[in-house]
Structures are given as C-alpha cells and as structure tokens.
Design a protein around this motif. Structure first.
Motif, mmCIF file in Angstrom:
data_model
loop_
_atom_site.group_PDB
_atom_site.id
_atom_site.type_symbol
_atom_site.label_atom_id
_atom_site.label_comp_id
_atom_site.label_asym_id
_atom_site.label_seq_id
_atom_site.Cartn_x
_atom_site.Cartn_y
_atom_site.Cartn_z
ATOM 1 N N GLU A 61 0.885 -1.201 -0.053
ATOM 2 C CA GLU A 61 0.097 -0.139 -0.092
ATOM 3 C C GLU A 61 0.739 1.263 0.097
ATOM 4 O O GLU A 61 0.426 2.216 -0.873
ATOM 5 N N GLN A 62 2.067 1.166 0.671
ATOM 6 C CA GLN A 62 2.828 2.396 1.131
ATOM 7 C C GLN A 62 3.832 2.676 -0.277
ATOM 8 O O GLN A 62 3.942 3.736 -0.676
ATOM 9 N N LYS A 63 4.391 1.750 -0.916
ATOM 10 C CA LYS A 63 5.445 1.486 -1.896
ATOM 11 C C LYS A 63 6.420 2.815 -1.346
ATOM 12 O O LYS A 63 6.523 3.722 -2.405
ATOM 13 N N GLN A 64 7.262 2.419 -0.617
ATOM 14 C CA GLN A 64 8.290 3.479 -0.395
ATOM 15 C C GLN A 64 9.871 2.651 -0.316
ATOM 16 O O GLN A 64 9.882 1.626 0.098
ATOM 17 N N VAL A 65 10.698 3.507 -1.016
ATOM 18 C CA VAL A 65 12.064 3.253 -0.696
ATOM 19 C C VAL A 65 12.851 4.385 -0.239
ATOM 20 O O VAL A 65 12.759 5.542 -1.000
ATOM 21 N N VAL A 66 13.673 4.352 0.792
ATOM 22 C CA VAL A 66 14.318 5.316 1.258
ATOM 23 C C VAL A 66 15.859 4.806 1.292
ATOM 24 O O VAL A 66 16.096 3.754 1.670
ATOM 25 N N VAL A 67 16.669 5.565 0.667
ATOM 26 C CA VAL A 67 18.234 5.241 0.524
ATOM 27 C C VAL A 67 18.918 6.521 1.102
ATOM 28 O O VAL A 67 18.433 7.517 1.372
ATOM 29 N N VAL A 68 19.797 5.983 1.924
ATOM 30 C CA VAL A 68 20.652 6.717 2.740
ATOM 31 C C VAL A 68 22.055 7.041 1.914
ATOM 32 O O VAL A 68 22.740 6.313 1.733
ATOM 33 N N THR A 69 22.249 8.342 1.584
ATOM 34 C CA THR A 69 23.346 8.796 0.866
ATOM 35 C C THR A 69 24.028 9.452 1.661
ATOM 36 O O THR A 69 24.276 9.429 2.797
ATOM 37 N N SER A 70 24.893 10.651 1.030
ATOM 38 C CA SER A 70 25.528 11.512 1.949
ATOM 39 C C SER A 70 25.935 12.756 0.927
ATOM 40 O O SER A 70 25.899 12.592 -0.179
ATOM 41 N N GLY A 71 26.146 13.847 1.655
ATOM 42 C CA GLY A 71 26.663 15.198 1.122
ATOM 43 C C GLY A 71 28.120 14.617 0.392
ATOM 44 O O GLY A 71 28.468 15.473 -0.255
ATOM 45 N N ALA A 72 28.683 13.696 0.959
ATOM 46 C CA ALA A 72 30.026 13.175 0.215
ATOM 47 C C ALA A 72 29.879 12.807 -1.143
ATOM 48 O O ALA A 72 30.929 12.757 -1.774
ATOM 49 N N TYR A 73 28.697 12.895 -1.789
ATOM 50 C CA TYR A 73 28.496 12.650 -2.975
ATOM 51 C C TYR A 73 29.267 13.680 -3.948
ATOM 52 O O TYR A 73 29.540 13.444 -5.214
ATOM 53 N N LYS A 74 29.468 14.825 -3.329
ATOM 54 C CA LYS A 74 30.245 16.189 -3.984
ATOM 55 C C LYS A 74 31.591 15.846 -3.913
ATOM 56 O O LYS A 74 32.213 16.878 -4.737
ATOM 57 N N PHE A 75 32.191 14.951 -3.478
ATOM 58 C CA PHE A 75 33.596 14.990 -3.262
ATOM 59 C C PHE A 75 34.187 14.467 -4.728
ATOM 60 O O PHE A 75 35.249 14.936 -4.692
ATOM 61 N N ALA A 76 33.694 13.554 -5.511
ATOM 62 C CA ALA A 76 34.205 13.230 -6.999
ATOM 63 C C ALA A 76 33.406 12.997 -7.794
ATOM 64 O O ALA A 76 32.239 12.181 -7.580
ATOM 65 N N PRO A 77 33.811 13.092 -9.121
ATOM 66 C CA PRO A 77 32.813 12.615 -10.248
ATOM 67 C C PRO A 77 32.810 11.123 -10.228
ATOM 68 O O PRO A 77 33.960 10.638 -9.952
ATOM 69 N N MET A 78 31.966 10.489 -10.641
ATOM 70 C CA MET A 78 31.894 9.168 -11.093
ATOM 71 C C MET A 78 32.947 8.931 -12.191
ATOM 72 O O MET A 78 32.884 9.740 -13.300
ATOM 73 N N LYS A 79 33.711 7.892 -12.259
ATOM 74 C CA LYS A 79 34.683 7.495 -13.466
ATOM 75 C C LYS A 79 35.092 6.050 -13.561
ATOM 76 O O LYS A 79 35.026 5.531 -12.405
ATOM 77 N N LYS A 80 35.346 5.658 -14.514
ATOM 78 C CA LYS A 80 35.875 4.226 -14.835
ATOM 79 C C LYS A 80 37.291 4.285 -14.556
ATOM 80 O O LYS A 80 37.993 5.022 -14.623
ATOM 81 N N PRO A 81 37.521 2.867 -14.140
ATOM 82 C CA PRO A 81 36.501 1.778 -13.780
ATOM 83 C C PRO A 81 35.768 1.807 -12.592
ATOM 84 O O PRO A 81 36.253 2.264 -11.600
ATOM 85 N N PHE A 82 34.123 1.788 -12.704
ATOM 86 C CA PHE A 82 33.499 2.024 -11.826
ATOM 87 C C PHE A 82 33.493 1.258 -10.460
ATOM 88 O O PHE A 82 33.523 1.932 -9.312
ATOM 89 N N PHE A 83 33.594 -0.195 -10.583
ATOM 90 C CA PHE A 83 33.654 -0.917 -9.474
ATOM 91 C C PHE A 83 34.971 -1.587 -9.085
ATOM 92 O O PHE A 83 34.960 -2.028 -7.693
ATOM 93 N N LYS A 84 35.992 -1.498 -9.655
ATOM 94 C CA LYS A 84 37.296 -1.880 -9.613
ATOM 95 C C LYS A 84 38.305 -0.952 -9.800
ATOM 96 O O LYS A 84 39.227 -1.351 -10.872
ATOM 97 N N PRO A 85 38.499 0.112 -9.294
ATOM 98 C CA PRO A 85 39.261 1.124 -9.344
ATOM 99 C C PRO A 85 40.944 0.834 -9.297
ATOM 100 O O PRO A 85 41.000 0.126 -8.353
ATOM 101 N N LYS A 86 41.662 1.258 -10.231
ATOM 102 C CA LYS A 86 42.860 0.914 -10.214
ATOM 103 C C LYS A 86 43.622 1.776 -9.093
ATOM 104 O O LYS A 86 44.795 1.245 -8.415
#
Length: 280
Positions: free
Chosen positions: A130-155
């Motif tokens: 009935e409610q259909k809700q998702v809450v994700v806890v992120t952080s203001g730290a998302y502003k620290f760095a842009p996403m870049k490749k390799p995404f999941f296994k950085p060198k």
C-alpha cells in the motif's frame, strides 16, 4: 488493511539502530537485515523491551557479498508477500583499499552494489504494498568526486573519493527509482543524514591519514540521534519527501555530480550489465 512491513539494512548500529528503535511502533512487522547475527539478536531484545508486541524478523545479509544478498532476498520472499518501506541504510567508510568477496572495492560493494541488487530483488514486493516506499541513505560526500571508470574496481584508491562515489551511486539509484517507478506509485527519497563520527573506521591506517579524513568529513558530523531523524522523517512522511533529496530533514537541490544525467545513465547501465540484470 494489510499488514504494514518495514525492511531495513544496517539496523544494529549508528543511524539505523536509532531509527528502528523509534520506528518500532510504526509498523506491524519489521525485518532487520544484518550482517552480525549476535548484534541483531541483541537489538531484537531491545526492541521487544520498547514494544513487547513487536513482530520482528532477523535476516542475515552481508551487503558486500552478492550471494548473501540473494539469499537474504529469497528468505524475505518466503516470509512476506509485500514490503511497505525498504530502507537502504547500511554503509561503511574504509580508510584502506579492501576488496569484497566478489572482487569489488569494498565501499562501492557495500554502499552501492549490494543495495542496488537487494532493491532489484525486493522491488516487486515493494510495488505490491500500500505504501510503496524506498528510502536510501546517501551522503553529502557525493560531491567529493565525479563518477569515473573503472566504476567498481578502481586501479587507484582514495578513501575520500571512493566513499563519495559509492554515495553518489546510491543517490543515482534513488533518482532512477523515482524516474521509472513514481508514476506507478513508488515514493523514493534519498537522505543525507549527516555523518556520524563513530562510524568512521580508523583501523589499520596511519594516524596522519585518519586525522586528515576525519578533518575533511568533520562538517558533516552529527549525533546518531540527529542523523536518524532524517530517516525517520522520510519514512513517516513519504508524500512530502517523495522524489526529493533530503539534507538532514530539509528538502534540498542536488548539486554537482548528482545532477549529471548522462553519467547516471552510463553508471546504472554499467551496473545492470555487471550484475547481469535486464532492468532495475
């Protein structure tokens, strides 16, 4: 009226623990997804002291291990046929370069890849509620760095940018959920609760490096109780916060890399490919 069900990750410590203790009376059933079963059992007893009638289930789930996430989702599907609110709260900060069991950088695995996969597996149950809700806890730290490749296994590893990218990833997940499922009734909120200093791992790292990281993150530090309030507000007021980024309880604009739609699309597509999924 059907049974109201909350599922929350990372409930045994920090913000998650404080939030679930206050939300124990808000739902008919609460599923505690935890890595440490001993801590989860202790938490269950604490919650029962607060509400002896609480219906509490413990689900073993290590978000850094995909097999564990898959098994946890299967266990939940065997117990319930819907979830009103899924809170992706669990997260870590690692000051050293560590890999998950699946070979991913540990913060990206725990803070993003695991929650993404868990959300994918449980979303059908959320959409049946009935409610259909998702809450994700992120952080203001998302502003620290842009996403870049390799995404999941950085060198190369950098604790600040690595943490920031993992939290940028979970912010992208929230945006993706809102874009594709809000018209079907899903209310999604990305929450920046503020960083709790006691969650900062300073083990196995030099004092100099740990203190430098601590200093950089210091503007984000809040108490456990203060941080939990932003999660609690989002859960209790889904309409108010639906589709928004909540900065410690206040609706705020997403800045910098968080508004990079092209990178979000590329990153989400890369995640789907990495997990061999057709869609979120």
């Amino acid at each position: 009226m059907t049974e109201s069900i909350l599922a929350i990750t990372g409930p045994t410590s920090g913000i998650g623990r404080a939030a679930v203790k206050e939300l124990v009376n808000d739902f008919d059933r609460i599923l505690l997804l935890a890595r440490n079963m001993e801590k989860a059992a202790y938490l269950k007893q604490e919650l029962l002291e607060l509400n002896p009638e609480a219906n509490l289930g413990i689900i073993e789930c290590d978000l850094s291990v995909l097999d564990s996430v898959k098994q946890a989702a299967e266990n939940i599907k065997n117990k319930v046929n819907h979830i009103d609110c899924l809170v992706n709260n669990a997260g870590i900060v690692s000051t050293t370069h560590k890999k998950s069991a699946d070979g991913y950088e540990l913060m990206m695995a725990t803070n993003y890849i695991g929650p993404f996969f868990l959300t994918h597996e449980l979303l059908p149950l959320v959409m049946k509620s009935e409610q259909k809700q998702v809450v994700v806890v992120t952080s203001g730290a998302y502003k620290f760095a842009p996403m870049k490749k390799p995404f999941f296994k950085p060198k190369r590893f950098n604790a600040i940018s690595g943490y920031g990218r993992s939290k940028l990833g979970i912010l992208y997940l929230a945006q993706e959920l809102h874009e594709f499922y809000s018209r079907k009734g899903l209310r999604t909120t990305a929450v920046h609760p503020g960083a709790v200093s006691t969650n900062l791992g300073k083990d196995n790292v030099s004092r100099k490096v740990a203190d430098a990281i601590f200093a950089l993150l210091d503007p984000f530090f809040v108490s456990v109780e203060e941080g939990s309030q932003s999660v609690i507000k989002a859960v209790r007021q889904p309409e108010k916060y639906a589709g928004f980024y909540s900065n410690q309880g206040e609706i705020a604009a997403v800045k910098q890399y968080g508004s990079d739609f092209k990178m979000r699309r590329e990153f989400i597509d890369a995640t789907l490919e990495e997990l061999d999924l057709k869609a979120l």
